[in-house]
Each structure stands twice: as C-alpha cells, then as structure tokens.
Design a protein around this motif. Structure first.
Motif, PDB file in Angstrom:
ATOM      1  N   VAL A  93       0.870  -1.177   0.000  1.00 39.31           N
ATOM      2  CA  VAL A  93       0.000   0.000   0.000  1.00 39.31           C
ATOM      3  C   VAL A  93       0.906   1.226   0.000  1.00 39.31           C
ATOM      4  O   VAL A  93       1.729   1.391   0.889  1.00 39.31           O
ATOM      5  CB  VAL A  93      -0.924   0.000   1.239  1.00 39.31           C
ATOM      6  CG1 VAL A  93      -1.840   1.194   1.195  1.00 39.31           C
ATOM      7  CG2 VAL A  93      -1.719  -1.278   1.297  1.00 39.31           C
ATOM      8  N   LEU A  94       0.741   2.040  -1.015  1.00 39.10           N
ATOM      9  CA  LEU A  94       1.660   3.173  -1.154  1.00 39.10           C
ATOM     10  C   LEU A  94       0.992   4.502  -0.885  1.00 39.10           C
ATOM     11  O   LEU A  94       1.599   5.548  -1.070  1.00 39.10           O
ATOM     12  CB  LEU A  94       2.264   3.191  -2.560  1.00 39.10           C
ATOM     13  CG  LEU A  94       3.133   1.982  -2.908  1.00 39.10           C
ATOM     14  CD1 LEU A  94       3.709   2.140  -4.285  1.00 39.10           C
ATOM     15  CD2 LEU A  94       4.251   1.829  -1.905  1.00 39.10           C
ATOM     16  N   THR A  95      -0.252   4.462  -0.473  1.00 42.09           N
ATOM     17  CA  THR A  95      -0.928   5.740  -0.239  1.00 42.09           C
ATOM     18  C   THR A  95      -1.821   5.639   0.983  1.00 42.09           C
ATOM     19  O   THR A  95      -2.325   4.573   1.320  1.00 42.09           O
ATOM     20  CB  THR A  95      -1.745   6.157  -1.475  1.00 42.09           C
ATOM     21  OG1 THR A  95      -2.399   7.374  -1.185  1.00 42.09           O
ATOM     22  CG2 THR A  95      -2.769   5.117  -1.839  1.00 42.09           C
ATOM     23  N   ASN A  96      -1.967   6.759   1.631  1.00 45.39           N
ATOM     24  CA  ASN A  96      -2.846   6.856   2.787  1.00 45.39           C
ATOM     25  C   ASN A  96      -3.696   8.096   2.586  1.00 45.39           C
ATOM     26  O   ASN A  96      -3.198   9.215   2.662  1.00 45.39           O
ATOM     27  CB  ASN A  96      -2.006   6.947   4.061  1.00 45.39           C
ATOM     28  CG  ASN A  96      -2.849   7.159   5.290  1.00 45.39           C
ATOM     29  OD1 ASN A  96      -4.072   7.031   5.244  1.00 45.39           O
ATOM     30  ND2 ASN A  96      -2.196   7.478   6.399  1.00 45.39           N
ATOM     31  N   ASP A  97      -4.972   7.864   2.292  1.00 43.78           N
ATOM     32  CA  ASP A  97      -5.835   9.006   1.979  1.00 43.78           C
ATOM     33  C   ASP A  97      -6.054   9.915   3.180  1.00 43.78           C
ATOM     34  O   ASP A  97      -6.423  11.076   3.030  1.00 43.78           O
ATOM     35  CB  ASP A  97      -7.186   8.507   1.470  1.00 43.78           C
ATOM     36  CG  ASP A  97      -7.047   7.921   0.079  1.00 43.78           C
ATOM     37  OD1 ASP A  97      -6.034   8.246  -0.565  1.00 43.78           O
ATOM     38  OD2 ASP A  97      -7.914   7.142  -0.338  1.00 43.78           O
ATOM     39  N   ASN A  98      -5.835   9.376   4.366  1.00 39.70           N
ATOM     40  CA  ASN A  98      -6.049  10.192   5.557  1.00 39.70           C
ATOM     41  C   ASN A  98      -4.865  11.093   5.864  1.00 39.70           C
ATOM     42  O   ASN A  98      -4.995  12.040   6.630  1.00 39.70           O
ATOM     43  CB  ASN A  98      -6.327   9.305   6.752  1.00 39.70           C
ATOM     44  CG  ASN A  98      -7.623   8.561   6.586  1.00 39.70           C
ATOM     45  OD1 ASN A  98      -8.589   9.108   6.078  1.00 39.70           O
ATOM     46  ND2 ASN A  98      -7.630   7.303   6.975  1.00 39.70           N
ATOM     47  N   ALA A  99      -3.721  10.768   5.304  1.00 44.39           N
ATOM     48  CA  ALA A  99      -2.561  11.625   5.536  1.00 44.39           C
ATOM     49  C   ALA A  99      -2.692  12.892   4.707  1.00 44.39           C
ATOM     50  O   ALA A  99      -3.306  12.897   3.639  1.00 44.39           O
ATOM     51  CB  ALA A  99      -1.294  10.884   5.158  1.00 44.39           C
ATOM     52  N   LEU A 100      -2.117  13.948   5.246  1.00 42.75           N
ATOM     53  CA  LEU A 100      -2.219  15.225   4.536  1.00 42.75           C
ATOM     54  C   LEU A 100      -1.227  15.262   3.376  1.00 42.75           C
ATOM     55  O   LEU A 100      -0.181  14.626   3.413  1.00 42.75           O
ATOM     56  CB  LEU A 100      -1.912  16.379   5.496  1.00 42.75           C
ATOM     57  CG  LEU A 100      -2.795  16.469   6.725  1.00 42.75           C
ATOM     58  CD1 LEU A 100      -2.297  17.592   7.608  1.00 42.75           C
ATOM     59  CD2 LEU A 100      -4.230  16.719   6.329  1.00 42.75           C
ATOM     60  N   GLU A 101      -1.601  16.027   2.391  1.00 45.28           N
ATOM     61  CA  GLU A 101      -0.673  16.249   1.280  1.00 45.28           C
ATOM     62  C   GLU A 101       0.368  17.252   1.747  1.00 45.28           C
ATOM     63  O   GLU A 101       0.019  18.276   2.330  1.00 45.28           O
ATOM     64  CB  GLU A 101      -1.445  16.803   0.099  1.00 45.28           C
ATOM     65  CG  GLU A 101      -0.627  16.884  -1.167  1.00 45.28           C
ATOM     66  CD  GLU A 101      -1.188  15.953  -2.224  1.00 45.28           C
ATOM     67  OE1 GLU A 101      -0.384  15.381  -2.953  1.00 45.28           O
ATOM     68  OE2 GLU A 101      -2.405  15.804  -2.307  1.00 45.28           O
ATOM     69  N   VAL A 102       1.621  16.954   1.500  1.00 43.48           N
ATOM     70  CA  VAL A 102       2.672  17.883   1.901  1.00 43.48           C
ATOM     71  C   VAL A 102       2.909  18.844   0.740  1.00 43.48           C
ATOM     72  O   VAL A 102       3.348  18.444  -0.336  1.00 43.48           O
ATOM     73  CB  VAL A 102       3.948  17.119   2.262  1.00 43.48           C
ATOM     74  CG1 VAL A 102       5.042  18.081   2.684  1.00 43.48           C
ATOM     75  CG2 VAL A 102       3.668  16.141   3.379  1.00 43.48           C
TER      76      VAL A 102
END
Lengths: 486, 339
Positions: A93-102
């Motif tokens: 899994v390479l993405t976490n939708d809950n993490a903020l975009e930097v």
C-alpha cells in the motif's frame, strides 16, 4: 411448485415425447408421475444413519450451548479464499488518503537526481517511477509507505554517497559495485530503493532481484544448463518472471526504452525471432516461452552491453542468501552452490568484477539483518571494508575457527583485500548508519506536515526521539514517532 | 541529741550514695534479659543486682559501697554500754558500721526502679526547660528512638507500653526545644532514649565528576545491576556497547533507561554509556534508570527533588518472593482433592 420448475418439466415432457414416440403411450398413461410427484421421496423410509457417520455440524449453525467447558465461540466466519491471505500479506500500500498532502514536497527530477544539494531534504518519487519500482518489487511490506499520502524518501548522507557513485559510473562509464550494510532498520533496503529510483529517473536499465532468498530456496523449478562446465542450473519460471519485471519496469509510457532498441546481434535462440525485432519483442519471447527464458536473458544482456546503450543498475536485496549453498539438489543429491544457479552466477560475476559493464553501471547488493543466514565470509569481508573506512591500519583478522566458503571469499576478494588504488573504489561498502540530527529534524517535519506526527518539532523533541531511536536509526525513529504513539 | 545525730549521719550517707554517678542501668544491662524469662516472677523484684554478679564483672563505674557487716548483737550491747562512757568518735564509727545501706535510688523499693527513675528524671528535665521556645514537630531533628523492646532489654524491667509511651512523650517534648537554646545536659540525657545508630549517621562519601568529566552511578532493580557513566554531550547512549535500539527491543524499555534524563529535559545535554548485567529486560532498563539518575545527581545535585518526583531516586526493593514448602509457588496452594 415455482413456475420456473413447472415450465422446465413441461419442456422436458415435450422433448421426451418428440424424441421417443414409442414411449408416448406410456407417458400418456402416467402423464405426470416422473416429474411432478414428490410423494415417493417423501414416503420412502428414511435412510438409517450409520453409527459414527454423523455429519459434522455445518459451519455457521448457531445452537444454544450453555454447558461449561465447551468452546462457546464457534467460528462462524467465512474462510478466506485460496491465496487471499498471502495476497493480503504481500500487499503493498503506497498511499494513505487520511494523511495530509505535503505542499512543499518536490519530486526527484532527472536534472538534479544525483546532485548533492538535496542532502537532508525529503523528496517525492515521481509517479512513473513508483510504478516501475512497484514492478521490480522494490517496495517492501515492512516499510512505512502506507502511512503517507505518496512515496517520498529522505535524501541522507548515504544517498548522496550512492548518487556520487552513480554519477561517476554514468560519466566515466565505469562499473562500480557497492554493498549496503548497517544495523537493523537502518534503511538499507530503502537506500537500495533510492538507488533504483535514481536509476529510473536517469533512464538507466534497471534489473532488480527483489529477494535473493526467493532464488535459492528451491521454490521454483530448475534444470541443468547444457554444455556447462562445471554444471550450472537455470530457473526457467523465475527467469521468465524476471524478464516480465524487466519489461514492465523499463518500458514505461514515458520512456519506452526497450521498444526503441533494435536487436543488433544475432542471438542463438531455441525459437525464431522476427527480423528487425526490438528488445521488447525479444523479452516477450522469453516471457511466453519459459523454456527459452535463459537464452533470451543472455541475449538481452548481450544487447544491453552493446556500445551506445544506457547504463545498467543491477541490484539485489538479502545478499547473504546467495553467499551459501542453495536448497536445490543436484543429481548426486548434494546441495547446489548458489553460485551455480545461472541468475546468481550472472549477478556475482558482476559483483566480483569478473565481468564489467561497458556502458557503465552500478551493482548494488543490500544485506539484511532480520532475515539473513550466517555467512561468515560475507560478514568478514563487510567488517574488513567497514574497518578500513574508519581506520585503514586497524582491520580485523579472519577467525580461523569459522567455516569459510572459499567461493564467496574469492568472489569478494576486492572487498577484503583490495588492490585498486583509485579514489572511487570499484567494490566497497556503504555503511548505512544513523541519521544526523538535521536529517532527523527534516524527516520529522515531513511526518508532522503529513499529519502523522502531532507534536511541536523543536530541538528537544528531535533529540529525544533521536536518542530513543538508537542515535538516529531511521526505522526506529519512524516507529517511535509515527507508528507507536503512546 | 543522739537521735538528731543519727539522722544526720544517715542523711549524709544517703547523700554520699546519691551523689555518686548512677550506674545501675549499665549494670543491669549486662545481665541478659533472656536468662530471666523462665522465672518471670523474678522480674518484678530485680534480684539480679546481687553483689556476686557485680563483683564478677570488673566495672569501672561501680558505686563505691560496701555491704554492711552482720549485726553482732552481743557487741551492740557492749557498745551500748560504752556509749555512756563517752568515746564519741569511736561510737559513731561503730554505729555507722551497724547501719544498713541506703539504696541510691529513691525508687529502689518500687517494682520498676530504673524506669521510675528515668521517668522522674525526664520530668524534672522538662520542668527545667519548659519555658524555653520550641519548634514545630515537623522541624524537629529526626531521631530514631528506642523501641519499647529495646528499652525493656536495656533496663531489664517489664515496662508497660502505656507508661513507656508516656515517658517518651516527655522525651519527644524535650526534643522540641529550640536547637539553639538546647542545654547540653538535655542532649546527653536524651541520648539514653535514642537508638545506637541514627538516620543521618551513615553519610555516603560524596561522588565527584572525575578528570574526564564522567560521573558514575550505580543502580539496581530486581536481579539486575547497572553502572552508568554520564558525560556532557548531545544525547548519545550506549548500553553494553550497543545502541539503545539494539539493546532494548521495546520502546518502553528504552524510555525507562533514559527516563531520568528525559524527565528533567537533559536528554540532549549528556552522553551516557552503561554496563548492565543480570536479570531481564525490564530489570535492566529500570536498573539503568536508577544508575542514570544517580550519575545525573553528581553533575547537578539540585535536580534531586525533580528526580524524586519522576520516581528515579528510590530503589525499588521488590524481588521475586521465594517459594515455600507445601505451596506450589510462593503463595499458590495445591488444589484441594477429596481423597
């Protein structure tokens, strides 16, 4: 009777009557008996159950059972389908939708991929490169990619060291070999991934053996290679899948490198290759016909080492596995040495310097601390090289009571007793150590900007985590600050 | 006249005895209490103060007294005759020889003379200093007083608990006299009721930062023991030559090992290197906590209250409880079986 059944019965009836006219009279006598009556079955004596043949309770049935001692928790869940568990285990899994975009996150670009100005910055991996890295299985499940919006890595001191090596290889068409060593969770596999991504960005040809253990653990078929002295063994399925990985990773939409290059040599193949074929067609031939995969690989390598072709990045993770005898057995039921497997021999020939890359390139071998068999020869060679980097006058001695593998010692000769006097050594160790405090601060700011670390990043906080992570071990730093939040 | 003379001599003898240093208690202490246990009824009558016993022990502070000789009644009669004759000096000596010894203590004929003496003595002392200013109980010098059992052994008398505490109440009141005004003789008098070793007696030698800037601390927990050297630095930590993350797999253990530094915000000010042995991970980590705290106190003694609040100063004395016979473990009993 539901209407559908009724209809079907009628249709069968009509079929029968048309097919066998002689039976028509009998049918007319008992027009519906065979099809519509259920009484026979209903009034038949029930079949007495054999003793001890009682069927096990069906899964999912719930019965009242208040007795003590019996397991009240019956498994009512559905069993996972075949392969489902493994797929879940191996899922990347390479993405976490809950993490903020930097917002401040920049990508590695072709121009400054190898520049030293990036040291201490966190840089994103471009999307095309991510796909390619995924194709060569460079991402590991144990790494924390699933915590952040998109893959990004910290350009640390060791990365710059590797970038310098790659730059030298690219500019001077040299073959440089590096072994990545360091303590557990210090980021060896991630450094390997950084090397691969830099190579992808710089449009090198990348060939990655994702895990050496998979090659030697006798899980894929093998066959002796004809006319080889001493006997070597090919792994057709593995080679075919390796070829498909090579094709998928190096022939992307942005950079269809393999499509452009035509086959110029005249390779000897068991199958016919169309005239004026491209490398892509050559590889596809090997993928479709696994029995021809090894000759195809050899032909591919021959093509790639022709003058004017891009540099090559050849990488492996879990090197220790290939520095011992494999789990395969030969005809005399003796273990086959890993070096006698063709793929590994190909890699080790380049790592030891027996063969070189005429267009330049880097051979990377990452060691592992969590899954590594004991390989005293490799360990000793790495130790010597590390000690020489620290202080050339103090190198450890070989322990004569340890079992030495002479073939490995011979292959790593340049590492433990080098002869080259050049500035950039052809074979050396990159010791992956702890982060400096600035680097730690940079990565922790990235964590905080991603919303995964809710703390004020000041000197005290950085130092605390840096100390608790064993003086900047990046894996421990991630565990302490992002994964385990108490 | 003769009667008056007699009474005066008696008094003078009594005075002489009283003015002599009291040494009854030390004498009685020499007799083991246990020897009296079988015959408990002797306790009330102090028979242990026999002349034989004292003569056996060469005690320098013995009271200079001699037992009176037996009364010779014949000679006495003769003396009576002589007394009319008139050699007054001689007759007085004769008379004194026949006198009975007056006991030193006024409470000699009570059941517990030493205790009664002590009680009277401290009461008198309190009366003498009752007007002096006092301090609060919390500020009074900390004293470990003798327990009642120790006092009983010392006096060899079956002192009742309540009475003992009544006396100790007075003694503790004496202790409250303002230290700057405390008379010396009261201090010496109170020493009789103190234990031999006092809380502040054993002062450990002060630790110092050595020539290389290292401060050493030792800590123990469960069966682990740790030695830590602390130098000024930037937060590096080595335990048995390994980094914290290599040595302790659990983050919790790493935090406990450097907890003393973390709680006082000194983690980035010092480098530590420690040697730890014995026990398991938890014991080793918490032994390190104590050792680091002690080493930190050498550098910065003023941190002691902060460290105490962080729980890094006191050694945790708990250890594995031993297994007992008849038990399955330390406390667990075997399951009850009917037959």
């Amino acid at each position: 009777m539901p209407p559908s059944t009724c209809l079907r019965s009628f249709s069968q009836l009509s079929l029968d009557s048309t097919a066998r006219a002689s039976m028509a009279s009998r049918i007319r006598l008992h027009p519906q008996m065979a099809y519509f009556s259920t009484s026979a079955a209903r009034y038949a004596n029930p079949v007495s159950k054999k003793k001890g043949m009682a069927q096990a309770a069906k899964k999912g049935t719930r019965t009242l059972n208040v007795k003590k001692g019996r397991s009240s928790t019956q498994d009512t869940g559905k069993r996972p389908a075949q392969g489902e568990r493994k797929a879940a285990r191996k899922r990347i899994v390479l993405t976490n939708d809950n993490a903020l975009e930097v917002a401040s996150l920049k990508d590695i670009t072709k121009a400054d991929a190898l520049s030293e100005a990036n040291q201490g910055r966190v840089l994103g991996i471009p999307e095309a490169t991510v796909d390619a890295l995924r194709a060569v299985e460079a991402f590991k499940t144990t790494q924390g990619w699933s915590l952040f919006r998109r893959p990004a890595t910290l350009i640390r001191k060791e990365t710059i060291e590797l970038a310098k090596v790659m730059k030298a290889a690219e500019d001077q068409r040299k073959t440089l070999r590096r072994i990545l060593s360091g303590e557990r969770l210090s980021g060896k596999s991630t450094l390997l991934l950084q090397g691969l991504s830099m190579a992808f960005v710089r449009e090198w040809v990348v060939i990655n053996l994702p895990e050496a253990q998979d090659i030697i653990n006798a899980h894929t078929e093998y066959a002796p290679l004809l006319d080889s002295q001493p006997m070597q063994y090919t792994q057709e399925t593995y080679t075919a899948s390796l070829l498909s990985q090579i094709l998928k990773a190096n022939n992307t939409a942005e950079n269809p490198m393999l499509e452009k290059i035509k086959v110029t040599t005249n390779p000897v193949l068991p199958l016919t290759l169309p005239t004026d074929a491209t490398l892509k067609q050559l590889i596809e031939l090997g993928i479709v016909n696994p029995e021809a995969s090894w000759p195809v690989f050899v032909a591919l390598w021959q093509e790639l080492t022709q003058p004017g072709r891009p540099p090559i990045m050849l990488a492996v993770d879990g090197t220790a596995h290939m520095m011992k005898e494999s789990d395969y057995l030969n005809a005399e039921v003796k273990p086959i040495h890993s070096f006698d497997l063709t793929i590994i021999r190909h890699f080790v020939d380049h790592l030891s310097g027996t063969k070189s890359l005429p267009n330049g390139g880097v051979i990377l071998a990452a060691t592992s601390q969590s899954n590594a068999p004991s390989t005293p020869a490799l360990d000793f060679s790495v130790q010597v090289a590390e000690a020489r980097q620290a202080d050339p006058s103090k190198t450890p001695r070989w322990n004569p009571y340890k079992n030495i593998d002479p073939r490995v010692m011979e292959a790593l000769k340049d590492l433990h007793s080098p002869t080259a006097k050049e500035e950039v050594k052809p074979l050396d160790v990159i010791k992956v150590g702890g982060l400096s405090k600035d680097e730690a601060r940079s990565i922790m700011e990235y964590y905080a900007e991603s919303g995964m670390l809710r703390a004020k990043i000041d000197d005290g906080f950085v130092t605390e985590k840096w100390s608790l992570a064993g003086m900047g071990n990046i894996g421990e730093l991630e565990r302490a600050s992002v994964r385990l939040r108490i | 006249m003769a009667r008056g003379e007699l009474s005066r001599t008696l008094w003078s003898a009594a005075e002489g005895l009283r003015s002599a240093p009291r040494s009854q208690c030390t004498r009685t202490m020499r007799l083991p209490y246990r020897s009296l246990q079988p015959a408990a009824r002797f306790i009330s009558t102090t028979p242990s103060r026999s002349a034989e016993l004292t003569s056996e022990t060469p005690e320098a502070q013995l009271e200079p007294f001699t037992a009176a000789p037996e009364i010779e009644f014949e000679a006495d009669e003769g003396g009576d005759k002589d007394s009319g004759g008139g050699n007054n000096q001689k007759s007085n000596n004769q008379l004194l020889r026949t006198l009975r010894v007056v006991p030193a203590s006024r409470s000699y004929f009570s059941a517990k003379p030493t205790f009664t003496d002590d009680y009277l003595h401290v009461s008198a002392l309190l009366r003498s200093v009752a007007t002096l200013p006092t301090i609060l109980t919390t500020e009074a010098p900390r004293v470990a007083w003798k327990t009642i059992d120790q006092y009983r052994i010392m006096t060899n008398e079956p002192v009742k608990t309540q009475r003992f505490h009544r006396m100790m109440h007075i003694v503790k009141r004496l202790n409250l006299v303002h230290p700057s005004l405390m008379p010396e003789h009261i201090k010496t008098a109170m020493r009789r009721f103190m234990k031999d070793s006092q809380p502040g007696d054993l002062v450990p030698a002060p630790q110092l930062v050595d020539d290389w800037g290292r401060a050493r601390g030792v800590g123990r927990r469960k069966t682990s023991s740790a030695v830590v050297w602390l130098v000024e630095g930037e937060g590096e930590a080595l335990v048995n030559g390994k980094s914290l993350s290599q040595f302790f797999g659990r983050l919790h253990h790493r935090e406990s090992a450097v907890w003393a530094l973390k709680a006082t915000h000194r983690l980035d000010k010092y480098n530590m290197f420690g040697l730890v042995q014995g026990g398991g991970s938890t014991g080793q980590a918490e032994a390190l906590t104590l050792a680091v705290a002690k080493a930190l106190l050498v550098h910065e003694p003023a941190l002691k209250p902060a460290l105490r609040r962080a729980g890094c100063v006191t050694r945790d004395p708990r250890k594995v409880e031993r297994k007992k016979t008849g038990h399955v473990k330390a406390r667990k009993m075997p399951t009850w079986v009917k037959r």
